[in-house]
Design an enzyme around this catalytic site. Structure first.
Site, PDB file in Angstrom:
ATOM      1  N   HIS A  39       0.852  -1.225  -0.008  1.00 20.63           N
ATOM      2  CA  HIS A  39       0.036   0.165   0.106  1.00 20.63           C
ATOM      3  C   HIS A  39       0.883   1.344   0.083  1.00 20.63           C
ATOM      4  CE1 HIS A  39      -3.777   2.427   0.734  1.00 20.63           C
ATOM      5  NE2 HIS A  39      -3.221   3.024   1.528  1.00 20.63           N
ATOM      6  N   HIS A  85      -9.924   3.129  -0.529  1.00 17.54           N
ATOM      7  CA  HIS A  85     -10.195   2.627   0.764  1.00 17.54           C
ATOM      8  C   HIS A  85     -11.027   1.144   0.948  1.00 17.54           C
ATOM      9  CE1 HIS A  85      -9.850   4.322   5.096  1.00 17.54           C
ATOM     10  NE2 HIS A  85      -8.481   4.373   4.560  1.00 17.54           N
ATOM     11  N   SER A 526      -4.252  -0.476  -5.500  1.00 16.09           N
ATOM     12  CA  SER A 526      -4.897  -1.205  -4.336  1.00 16.09           C
ATOM     13  C   SER A 526      -4.815  -2.588  -5.123  1.00 16.09           C
ATOM     14  CB  SER A 526      -6.167  -0.831  -4.089  1.00 16.09           C
ATOM     15  OG  SER A 526      -6.981  -1.661  -3.164  1.00 16.09           O
TER      16      SER A 526
END
Length: 717
Positions: A39, A85, A526
């Site tokens: 990340h 997220h 991601s």
């Protein structure tokens, strides 16, 4: 040693040991384990991202800062970025989504820009799946509650449904802000002898090692991951925004960095490494919510609503005064110095000492093996002749418009305040979101889009198509594309076929960016978006920003008037591969999407811009999901007018009406402007379809639905 305990690989431990000339201690290992996570470090993708063009005539700031900045003219810039997220939203949907919004807002703020609008990319599972209702409701409420409270309008986005997201939904947050170009704040301008200041909320245990949690496959027992979820406070964020902007206006900030993933460690070490300075931090000075926190916990806490400032010593009293005005904690937690040493002290004891450059850029890259699956081409096998032509065309269109991904998303947009700040010209539910800029004639246009189904069938073409769709929409609206940001949502890179798809998607996106002159100015990766139930489809999300010179140059969609001539521009050979139509029939994505043609896309965009600027049309809509049929239905419903369409095309009507891909658009043109419109599109496929008018939308040999029925669909979904 159990390296997995710290989230690092054996090779990474060896690299750290070699760089230090000693074994890292436990605090240092925990720091490296998070900062060298996927990340934070992009260790699996950094070399792939070099395919993207990052420079252009309007690019002021490209990748490398908190966000990219493009030139809007007259000394004003637009700062924008998208961020994911995903894992937090899967585990704690409300807080995961809310803190995703808060984090991207702070990325924009860190450049000294005032956040003015947000968009979101939402990817949910099958509506019938037992978890989808809970996850989608929590995520949407989290986005809405945070954005509404902090006062940043959510003006658009993309929402899609597929069973691949059942256990692993995606929440991508986009934010854009405005900044005067001579007042940009940078994370690269710290110098020795300055103070390191922590501004904002107190530090607690929420979100510790959240970046590492986002870099692994989701566990079956999501409760185990809850300590990695941050808790948001939008009212504190609002105070933080105003305080930081006031400090900027008073020239009290040397440098500024958002505290997102990895908290104090990432923000402070990034400033140190980028600025070429060392840093000495005193963690016993950090305002805490829990007094018994260990140094490594303080280092890696992802508590929200915090910013790291670099301040000249002479200005610290005034900085603290501004913080008190906005009721924020403000503490001097360290100082910058010569060299590259990044040291952490706790009650006088040195608990960590690492080179700043090692923390941020020392992780060894990983070149995972990429291999095209042996049976990949089987996905392209599609027997079009075996697909029956609809027996009931009306039902075929209604089924298409009623699929979860195609249906209107009022239940989402009605939870968002899209008008706060009073700059929204066109909000959610339209092909392009449009903002006014106070004091300027020009308008900012925004598009966020994705097409995971085409990326799953042909990653290169799907990646290119994703970029092209955003540029087409902007061009038809009259906006010159200035640049884009992306969220690259993919499953584990450790599976060769999945890594190959990631690589191909990036190459396809890059090819489209080059052909269309639209550079990538910021972005996010991601990975590990998969569970024991399976992996998500390749899901690159693209947010593109354009500029419309004046309100007169803005071409609306859904604005037909009685007697307008309807034109379809673009090739008549779309593909049903990966189309919403096939999904509405309950069929799995199959076939090969249309290949990307940079020359055709560029030609289309230039003509579309000329059409808008010359006012040669009254209404325009670039074709996307659902093809021509969906565009006709949407424009008819929004306009409140029908039309009688004749398709004189010697091919299957279902392909022409429902096929997708390629540079195509639907226009309505006043009779007096038809010669000008035809002149602009001379030499490009251009088909006159019929006239707008009446109370029914009909296509010869296909569907015929009343406008009232079409509008009912949009009201009731």
């Amino acid at each position: 040693m159990d390296f997995s305990k710290y989230g690092i690989r054996k090779e990474e431990f060896a690299a750290a040991e070699a760089a230090l000339g000693r074994e890292p201690n436990e605090c240092e290992l925990r720091i490296l384990g998070v900062m060298w996570s996927e990340h934070c470090s992009y260790k699996s993708t950094k070399h792939l991202l070099k395919h993207f063009p990052t420079r252009g005539p309007k690019v002021i700031l490209g990748p490398g800062e908190n966000a990219g900045i493009v030139d809007l003219g007259d000394g004003l810039g637009a700062a924008f970025k998208a961020e994911s997220h995903n894992h937090p939203s899967a585990v704690a949907p409300y807080q995961g989504a809310a803190t995703g919004v808060g984090g991207i807002i702070r990325d924009i703020l860190a450049l000294g820009a005032r956040p003015v609008a947000s968009m979101d990319g939402l990817f949910f599972g099958d509506p019938e799946h037992p978890r989808t209702g809970h996850l989608s409701a929590g995520i949407v409420k989290g986005v809405g509650d945070y954005g509404n409270a902090v006062g940043v309008p959510t003006v658009g986005g993309k929402t899609a449904y597929d069973s691949c997201y059942n256990e692993n939904p995606l929440l991508n947050a986009f934010c854009i802000g405005l900044v005067e170009l001579d007042k940009i704040v940078s994370s690269q301008t710290a110098r020795p002898g300055q103070l390191v200041v922590l501004l904002g909320s107190k530090t607690g245990r929420d979100g510790i090692a959240g970046a590492a949690f986002a870099s692994v496959e989701l566990s079956e027992d999501a409760k185990e991951s809850r300590p990695s979820i941050q808790i948001g406070d939008p009212f504190a964020e609002k105070m933080l925004i105003e305080a930081c902007l006031e400090l900027k206006e008073k020239n009290l900030i040397v440098s500024m960095q958002d505290m997102g993933a990895a908290g104090i460690t990432s923000s402070s070490s990034e400033v140190a490494a980028k600025s070429g300075v060392g840093m000495k931090l005193h963690f016993d000075r950090v305002p805490l919510r829990a007094e018994d926190m260990e140094p490594w916990e303080i280092a890696l806490s992802e508590s929200q609503e915090r910013m790291l400032l670099i301040v000249e010593p002479k200005n610290i009293d005034e900085v603290c005064s501004v913080a008190r005005k906005w009721e924020l904690d403000c503490a001097v937690i360290g100082e910058t110095e010569e060299g590259d040493d990044y040291s952490i002290f706790f009650h006088g004891e040195k608990v960590a000492s690492l080179p700043a450059t090692l923390i941020g850029d020392g992780c060894p890259p990983i070149h995972w093996p990429a291999e095209k699956p042996a049976d990949f081409e089987k996905r392209w096998n599609f027997d079009l002749d075996g697909l029956p032509v609809p027996g009931d065309w009306n039902q075929a269109l209604l089924s298409l418009l009623g699929t979860p991904s195609m249906a209107p998303k009022h239940w989402i947009s009605e939870q968002y305040d899209s008008m706060v700040q009073l700059n929204t010209v066109r909000g959610p539910g339209h092909p392009v979101s449009v903002l006014r800029v106070k004091g300027k004639e020009s308008l900012i246009a925004l598009v966020l889009d994705a097409d995971p189904w085409k990326c799953g069938l042909d990653p290169f073409s799907g990646g290119a198509e994703t970029v092209a769709r955003t540029v087409r929409a902007l061009s038809v609206a009259g906006a010159e594309p200035l640049g884009l940001t992306d969220c690259l949502n993919f499953p584990s890179p450790e599976v060769p076929g999945q890594y190959w798809a990631l690589e191909e998607c990036i190459k396809g996106m890059a090819a489209a960016c080059v052909a269309l002159g639209c550079p990538v100015v910021s972005g996010n990766v991601s990975l590990y978006n998969e569970t024991k139930s399976g992996a998500i489809l390749p899901t690159p999300v693209v947010g593109t920003v354009g500029l419309i010179p004046s309100p007169d140059d803005y071409l609306l969609s859904g604005a037909w008037e009685e007697g307008d001539v309807l034109f379809f521009v673009g090739p008549c050979n779309p593909s049903l591969a990966g189309s919403q139509y096939l999904r509405s029939l309950g069929l799995s994505p199959a076939g090969r999407p249309l290949g990307f043609s940079g020359e055709a896309e560029k030609d289309f965009s230039e003509r579309a811009l000329r059409t808008a600027r010359a006012k040669a049309a009254r209404s325009g809509r670039a074709l996307a999901g659902g093809g021509l049929a969906a565009a006709l239905a949407k424009d008819s419903a929004e306009s409140g007018l029908g039309a009688h369409i004749t398709l004189g095309i010697p091919t299957r009507k279902d392909v022409v009406l429902f096929g997708e891909g390629g540079a195509r658009a639907l226009y309505s043109v006043p009779m007096s402007r038809v010669p000008l419109f035809k002149a602009i599109w001379s030499g490009y496929p251009c088909l006159e379809l019929g006239r707008a008018g009446g109370d029914s939308l009909s296509v010869d040999g296909a569907f015929s639905l009343t406008v009232a029925r079409l509008r009912e669909i949009w009201r009731n979904n």
